[in-house]
Design an enzyme around this catalytic site. Structure first.
Site, short mmCIF file in Angstrom:
data_model
loop_
_atom_site.label_atom_id
_atom_site.label_comp_id
_atom_site.label_asym_id
_atom_site.label_seq_id
_atom_site.Cartn_x
_atom_site.Cartn_y
_atom_site.Cartn_z
CG ASP A 185 -0.18 0.00 2.53
OD1 ASP A 185 1.08 -0.02 2.50
OD2 ASP A 185 -0.82 0.04 3.59
N GLY A 186 2.17 1.12 -0.05
CA GLY A 186 3.05 2.29 -0.14
C GLY A 186 3.72 2.68 1.16
CD GLN A 242 6.19 27.64 3.40
OE1 GLN A 242 6.40 27.67 2.21
NE2 GLN A 242 5.44 28.55 4.00
CG HIS A 278 16.95 28.22 1.68
ND1 HIS A 278 17.66 28.56 0.55
CD2 HIS A 278 15.95 29.11 1.78
CE1 HIS A 278 17.09 29.59 -0.02
NE2 HIS A 278 16.04 29.95 0.71
CG ASP A 292 19.34 34.65 -3.69
OD1 ASP A 292 19.54 34.97 -2.51
OD2 ASP A 292 19.09 33.49 -4.06
CE LYS A 337 16.07 33.36 -6.19
NZ LYS A 337 16.51 31.96 -6.07
C1 R5P Z 1 16.58 29.89 -3.20
O1 R5P Z 1 16.69 31.03 -2.77
C2 R5P Z 1 17.72 28.94 -3.37
O2 R5P Z 1 18.91 29.46 -2.89
C3 R5P Z 1 17.89 28.52 -4.82
O3 R5P Z 1 18.33 29.63 -5.56
C4 R5P Z 1 16.60 28.03 -5.38
O4 R5P Z 1 16.03 27.09 -4.53
C5 R5P Z 1 16.78 27.43 -6.74
O5 R5P Z 1 15.55 27.06 -7.24
P1 R5P Z 1 15.28 27.00 -8.80
O6 R5P Z 1 16.34 26.12 -9.39
O7 R5P Z 1 13.92 26.40 -8.91
O8 R5P Z 1 15.32 28.40 -9.32
#
Ligand code: R5P
Length: 294
Positions: A34-35, A94, A127, A166, A189
């Site tokens: 069932d996964g 998130q 992140h 960014d 960005k």
């Molecule tokens: C976001 O700020 C991360 O540092 C990456 O730049 C981002 O997750 C890259 O996602 P994608 O390849 O979808 O642009």
């Protein structure tokens, strides 16, 4: 200390154990019809620090559950401490409520891991570093950027321009430039929260006729790298490369990046793939040595 290589990072776990000269405890796993996930430790962890190595790249949810189940099994079998080594930490992006009604997913994930038995966590280029302070256990992020930059340096890219796509990744470009010995810069960005589309503000960098390497933590859809590569091309960069710690490379990401004029993508085995030319094993082994001695 014993290493428990999870199903998502079996090879990396074994490499780390080899470098540390410690035993592994194999983890048997399967999916029920069932996964549902099933795991079983095929060795003893009693009285040991159990180091689970399990990345949580796609399929994230399955891999998180496997990690939680391995932690539970380790605790039940009397490991003195359970350390989760999670090179790619899913849900870390998130890290706040961007739109009303959203959860803070990474905090929910951390609480789930704590409840399962995880006592501390090591991840790689998370992140946002500041999210770790909210975890209900000790958590640390180590950087693989010097290893990636070293890969390029050894291939003769000394002096290449290091670009962060960014502003939040400026420290990544700085770290890379320290190894490469060249200049560095960053872009501003913007990502549309509804469409996911990425745009970057054009800036002036002295890259004309030079080799430039875009460094980022994650490549997911490739939108960020494509936008950054477009800027570098317009500024006359001779050759453009892309390097990331977590090469998720979702869907057509790789094709899109190549079509934007990027010669090559280099990633680590945080997310094993054909671009994973740099292993995290020495970096993680060193972090575990420090954990053991401190
Ligand atoms: C976001 O700020 C991360 O540092 C990456 O730049 C981002 O997750 C890259 O996602 P994608 O390849 O979808 O642009």
């Amino acid at each position: 200390m014993k290493i428990l290589p999870g199903p998502a990072s079996k090879e990396l776990g074994e490499k780390i154990a080899h470098l540390l000269g410690v035993q592994t405890v194999p983890v048997f796993f399967k999916n029920f019809p069932d996964g549902e996930s099933y795991v079983r430790l095929e060795g003893e962890v009693e009285g040991e620090i159990a180091i689970i190595v399990q990345t949580t790249s796609p399929p994230q949810d399955t891999r998180l559950i496997q990690l939680a189940l391995i932690a539970d099994a380790a605790k039940r079998n009397n490991a003195v401490k359970v350390v989760a080594v999670v090179p790619y930490l899913a849900y870390a992006r998130q890290d706040k409520v961007f739109l009303k009604g959203e959860p803070i997913s990474i905090e929910a994930v951390a609480r789930m891991l704590k409840a399962a038995g995880v006592d501390s966590l090591i991840t790689v280029n998370v992140h946002q570093q500041n999210i770790l302070a909210k975890f209900p256990f000790q958590a640390k992020s180590i950087s693989a950027i010097p290893l990636l930059a070293e890969h390029f340096r050894l291939r003769g890219f000394k002096g290449a321009f290091a670009l962060a796509p960014d502003k939040g990744a400026i420290s990544i470009a700085e770290e890379a430039a320290k190894v490469l010995g060249g200049d560095y810069g960053y872009l501003e960005k913007h990502r549309d929260r509804y469409t996911g589309l990425v745009s970057v503000e054009k800036k002036e960098f002295d890259v004309k006729g030079k080799t430039a390497i875009i460094f980022d933590d994650i490549i997911s859809t490739g939108g960020t790298i494509v936008a950054a590569a477009n800027v570098l091309r317009e500024l006359g960069a001779a050759k453009i490369y892309a390097a990331c710690v977590h090469p998720l490379l979702v869907g057509e990401a790789e094709r899109r990046i190549r079509e934007a004029g990027v010669e090559e993508i280099i990633g680590t085995d945080s997310v094993p793939s054909h671009v994973s030319k740099v292993s995290l094993a020495p970096l993680i082994a060193q972090a575990l040595r420090e954990l053991q001695s401190g």
